[in-house]
Design a protein around this motif. Structure first.
Motif, PDB file in Angstrom:
ATOM      1  N   ALA A 145       0.802  -1.221   0.000  1.00 50.61           N
ATOM      2  CA  ALA A 145       0.000   0.000   0.000  1.00 50.61           C
ATOM      3  C   ALA A 145       0.842   1.283   0.000  1.00 50.61           C
ATOM      4  CB  ALA A 145      -0.962  -0.011   1.186  1.00 50.61           C
ATOM      5  N   PRO A 146       1.925   1.384   0.789  1.00 53.71           N
ATOM      6  CA  PRO A 146       2.711   2.618   0.762  1.00 53.71           C
ATOM      7  C   PRO A 146       3.306   2.928  -0.616  1.00 53.71           C
ATOM      8  CG  PRO A 146       3.188   1.369   2.736  1.00 53.71           C
ATOM      9  CD  PRO A 146       2.369   0.469   1.861  1.00 53.71           C
ATOM     10  N   ASP A 147       3.796   1.908  -1.324  1.00 49.01           N
ATOM     11  CA  ASP A 147       4.357   2.136  -2.657  1.00 49.01           C
ATOM     12  C   ASP A 147       3.268   2.537  -3.651  1.00 49.01           C
ATOM     13  OD1 ASP A 147       6.895   1.451  -1.739  1.00 49.01           O
ATOM     14  OD2 ASP A 147       6.622  -0.674  -2.225  1.00 49.01           O
ATOM     15  N   VAL A 148       2.112   1.905  -3.538  1.00 45.84           N
ATOM     16  CA  VAL A 148       0.997   2.253  -4.419  1.00 45.84           C
ATOM     17  C   VAL A 148       0.518   3.674  -4.123  1.00 45.84           C
ATOM     18  CG1 VAL A 148      -1.348   1.645  -5.134  1.00 45.84           C
ATOM     19  CG2 VAL A 148       0.313  -0.155  -4.634  1.00 45.84           C
ATOM     20  N   LEU A 149       0.474   4.037  -2.851  1.00 44.64           N
ATOM     21  CA  LEU A 149       0.081   5.398  -2.478  1.00 44.64           C
ATOM     22  C   LEU A 149       1.029   6.420  -3.088  1.00 44.64           C
ATOM     23  CD1 LEU A 149      -1.526   7.485  -0.842  1.00 44.64           C
ATOM     24  CD2 LEU A 149       0.003   6.993   1.095  1.00 44.64           C
ATOM     25  N   ARG A 150       2.306   6.158  -2.999  1.00 45.48           N
ATOM     26  CA  ARG A 150       3.282   7.081  -3.578  1.00 45.48           C
ATOM     27  C   ARG A 150       3.016   7.271  -5.081  1.00 45.48           C
ATOM     28  NH1 ARG A 150       8.208   8.817  -1.993  1.00 45.48           N
ATOM     29  NH2 ARG A 150       8.177   7.403  -0.196  1.00 45.48           N
ATOM     30  N   ARG A 151       2.716   6.194  -5.771  1.00 45.86           N
ATOM     31  CA  ARG A 151       2.442   6.284  -7.200  1.00 45.86           C
ATOM     32  C   ARG A 151       1.180   7.106  -7.472  1.00 45.86           C
ATOM     33  NH1 ARG A 151       1.771   1.009  -8.470  1.00 45.86           N
ATOM     34  NH2 ARG A 151      -0.504   1.158  -8.543  1.00 45.86           N
ATOM     35  N   GLU A 152       0.142   6.895  -6.648  1.00 47.19           N
ATOM     36  CA  GLU A 152      -1.100   7.630  -6.859  1.00 47.19           C
ATOM     37  C   GLU A 152      -0.934   9.120  -6.569  1.00 47.19           C
ATOM     38  OE1 GLU A 152      -4.956   5.416  -5.959  1.00 47.19           O
ATOM     39  OE2 GLU A 152      -3.535   4.388  -4.642  1.00 47.19           O
ATOM     40  N   LEU A 153      -0.170   9.439  -5.536  1.00 47.80           N
ATOM     41  CA  LEU A 153       0.046  10.850  -5.205  1.00 47.80           C
ATOM     42  C   LEU A 153       0.873  11.561  -6.268  1.00 47.80           C
ATOM     43  CD1 LEU A 153       0.777  10.651  -1.360  1.00 47.80           C
ATOM     44  CD2 LEU A 153      -1.386  11.153  -2.513  1.00 47.80           C
ATOM     45  N   LEU A 201       2.820   4.134   5.537  1.00 47.92           N
ATOM     46  CA  LEU A 201       1.916   5.083   4.876  1.00 47.92           C
ATOM     47  C   LEU A 201       2.144   6.497   5.412  1.00 47.92           C
ATOM     48  CD1 LEU A 201      -1.425   3.039   4.892  1.00 47.92           C
ATOM     49  CD2 LEU A 201      -0.156   3.764   2.849  1.00 47.92           C
ATOM     50  N   LEU A 202       2.289   6.598   6.748  1.00 43.08           N
ATOM     51  CA  LEU A 202       2.543   7.912   7.343  1.00 43.08           C
ATOM     52  C   LEU A 202       3.873   8.502   6.861  1.00 43.08           C
ATOM     53  CD1 LEU A 202       1.376   7.425  11.047  1.00 43.08           C
ATOM     54  CD2 LEU A 202       0.236   8.734   9.236  1.00 43.08           C
ATOM     55  N   GLU A 203       4.857   7.660   6.686  1.00 43.16           N
ATOM     56  CA  GLU A 203       6.148   8.151   6.204  1.00 43.16           C
ATOM     57  C   GLU A 203       6.001   8.770   4.816  1.00 43.16           C
ATOM     58  OE1 GLU A 203       9.089   5.034   8.595  1.00 43.16           O
ATOM     59  OE2 GLU A 203       8.481   4.613   6.531  1.00 43.16           O
ATOM     60  N   VAL A 204       5.200   8.147   3.953  1.00 45.80           N
ATOM     61  CA  VAL A 204       4.963   8.707   2.618  1.00 45.80           C
ATOM     62  C   VAL A 204       4.207  10.018   2.717  1.00 45.80           C
ATOM     63  CG1 VAL A 204       3.787   8.356   0.411  1.00 45.80           C
ATOM     64  CG2 VAL A 204       4.996   6.448   1.498  1.00 45.80           C
ATOM     65  N   LEU A 205       3.141  10.048   3.511  1.00 46.85           N
ATOM     66  CA  LEU A 205       2.325  11.255   3.632  1.00 46.85           C
ATOM     67  C   LEU A 205       3.126  12.405   4.234  1.00 46.85           C
ATOM     68  CD1 LEU A 205      -0.953   9.562   4.911  1.00 46.85           C
ATOM     69  CD2 LEU A 205      -0.571  10.564   2.636  1.00 46.85           C
ATOM     70  N   SER A 206       3.955  12.102   5.215  1.00 42.74           N
ATOM     71  CA  SER A 206       4.777  13.146   5.831  1.00 42.74           C
ATOM     72  C   SER A 206       5.803  13.699   4.846  1.00 42.74           C
ATOM     73  CB  SER A 206       5.486  12.584   7.071  1.00 42.74           C
ATOM     74  OG  SER A 206       6.307  13.559   7.673  1.00 42.74           O
ATOM     75  N   GLU A 207       6.375  12.807   4.085  1.00 42.27           N
ATOM     76  CA  GLU A 207       7.405  13.202   3.111  1.00 42.27           C
ATOM     77  C   GLU A 207       6.879  14.223   2.108  1.00 42.27           C
ATOM     78  OE1 GLU A 207       9.552  11.122  -0.730  1.00 42.27           O
ATOM     79  OE2 GLU A 207       9.150   9.871   1.036  1.00 42.27           O
ATOM     80  N   VAL A 208       5.611  14.077   1.693  1.00 46.55           N
ATOM     81  CA  VAL A 208       5.059  14.949   0.653  1.00 46.55           C
ATOM     82  C   VAL A 208       4.120  16.014   1.231  1.00 46.55           C
ATOM     83  CG1 VAL A 208       5.271  13.156  -1.087  1.00 46.55           C
ATOM     84  CG2 VAL A 208       3.118  13.387   0.168  1.00 46.55           C
ATOM     85  N   ASN A 209       4.087  16.133   2.573  1.00 47.27           N
ATOM     86  CA  ASN A 209       3.249  17.141   3.241  1.00 47.27           C
ATOM     87  C   ASN A 209       1.767  16.968   2.905  1.00 47.27           C
ATOM     88  OD1 ASN A 209       5.378  18.556   4.570  1.00 47.27           O
ATOM     89  ND2 ASN A 209       5.881  19.541   2.615  1.00 47.27           N
ATOM     90  N   HIS A 210       1.288  15.733   3.029  1.00 47.75           N
ATOM     91  CA  HIS A 210      -0.117  15.467   2.715  1.00 47.75           C
ATOM     92  C   HIS A 210      -0.927  15.352   4.008  1.00 47.75           C
ATOM     93  CE1 HIS A 210      -3.753  13.788   1.069  1.00 47.75           C
ATOM     94  NE2 HIS A 210      -3.261  13.848  -0.161  1.00 47.75           N
ATOM     95  N   PRO A 211      -2.041  16.062   4.138  1.00 52.42           N
ATOM     96  CA  PRO A 211      -2.852  16.003   5.363  1.00 52.42           C
ATOM     97  C   PRO A 211      -3.558  14.660   5.522  1.00 52.42           C
ATOM     98  CG  PRO A 211      -3.965  17.319   3.688  1.00 52.42           C
ATOM     99  CD  PRO A 211      -2.599  17.013   3.150  1.00 52.42           C
TER     100      PRO A 211
END
Length: 359
Positions: free
Chosen positions: A112-120, A152-162
């Motif tokens: 899921a974290p890798d897929v999230l990164r791709r979607e963002l 998942l939080l690491e990805v969201l934090s990296e890109v400043n996503h709420p």
């Protein structure tokens, strides 16, 4: 087929039923053939975890009564085993039972974290707060081993996503380092569900959830780290936990919660029968009263899925609960809304170069 024909020790499970889901053509019925001796030990029902490789992880909704339009579920099913969980019927779509299967046959989504990164990173992606924990709890026990939520939080934090998180799990304290950093950038909100302050009732209703006192400690530790946290009196069970409404809000405020919310018990599809069986087993003297209150709030039905009323019901009883909540939050100085999170800081992750993919 369901697993009604297999006997297990069910200690620590929210329900004893495992009827087939509504889409299954066949079901089984247990019959005593006389071969099992009365003294034969029952096997323990263990949690099974399988893996799903998702093509996408962000789910979108257009529900007008929800404060978010997208969410992520790191897991399908939930080991917490809350008997009232409105997400139980979703297991039927997987060919499994909303009963015991929902809390014992779980699905993890490690990619899921890798897929999230791709979607963002998608060119058409438009930032808005992502909700996590609105279906199944991201901090249920299996997260300790899989750590999908943390990544998942690491990805969201990296890109400043709420991100807005809802949980009952103490494992969220593990991620205070990430959450506190995101809170400084106004990128996170956390809601902690406290359904009762009665430890015995909590253990019966939510067998693998931290005790009420421990959940208040979660609120305290998040608040001490300056992470905006909301106490959620959800779900309120009429004639069982609703007398505790003010006490729950008081305890949440004393622990450091800044805001509060409430939702009435919801019994969609298979959850209704599971909850009624549970009431007959543990609170037979109150079962009919509780169900009568629910029908009163839903036009004579056990559940009504209409927008704007499905979460709180209608009628005099629902109005009384709403008034009690409003008076309590006013007296306690709790807010019903936290300040909006920032979306202007979002920076999409870099997209992988097609040329580099060749090497």
């Amino acid at each position: 087929m369901d697993r009604e024909d297999i006997r297990f020790k069910l200690a620590g499970r929210g329900t004893s039923s495992n009827h087939a889901g509504r889409f299954e053509r066949f079901s089984t019925t247990a019959i005593d053939d006389g071969w099992a001796g009365d003294d034969d030990p029952l096997p323990v029902l263990r949690t099974q975890v399988s893996v799903e490789i998702p093509r996408s992880v962000i789910s979108y909704n257009r529900s007008p009564d929800l404060p978010f339009d997208r969410s992520i579920n790191p897991y399908r099913g939930c080991e917490h085993g809350c008997v009232y969980c409105f997400a139980r019927p979703s297991h039927a779509y997987l060919g499994m039972s909303p009963g015991l299967d929902f809390e014992t046959r779980l699905i993890a989504r490690p990619d899921a974290p890798d897929v999230l990164r791709r979607e963002l990173a998608g060119k058409r992606y438009q930032v808005a707060p992502i909700a996590i924990g609105t279906n199944t709890d991201p901090y249920q026990p299996i997260e300790k081993d899989h750590q999908i939520m943390r990544r998942l939080l690491e990805v969201l934090s990296e890109v400043n996503h709420p991100v807005a998180i809802v949980t009952k799990g103490s494992l969220i304290e593990r991620d205070i380092d990430i959450l506190a950093d995101m809170a400084q950038r106004e990128l996170v909100r956390v809601g902690v569900s406290v359904t009762t302050l009665d430890a015995k009732l909590g253990r019966l209703m939510e067998p693998r959830v931290p005790a009420p006192k421990r959940r208040l400690q979660i609120i305290e530790r998040l608040a001490n780290a300056d992470i905006p946290v909301r106490v959620m009196a959800s779900p309120l069970v009429p004639a069982l936990t609703d007398p505790e409404l003010e006490a729950i809000l008081q305890a949440g405020r004393d622990a450091g919660a800044q805001s509060a919310s409430w939702i009435m018990l919801r019994l969609p599809r298979e959850v209704s029968m599971l909850m009624q069986d549970w009431l007959q087993q543990h609170y037979p003297d109150r079962a009919e009263r509780i169900m009568s209150r629910l029908r009163e709030m839903h036009g004579g039905k056990e559940y009504d899925a209409n927008w704007h009323t499905r979460m709180r019901g209608e009628g005099p009883y629902a109005q009384i609960i709403a008034q009690r909540f409003d008076l309590a939050v006013k007296r306690l100085g709790l807010s019903t809304l936290l300040p909006p999170m920032r979306c202007d800081l979002f920076r999409p992750p870099k997209r992988a170069s097609a040329q580099l993919d060749l090497f």
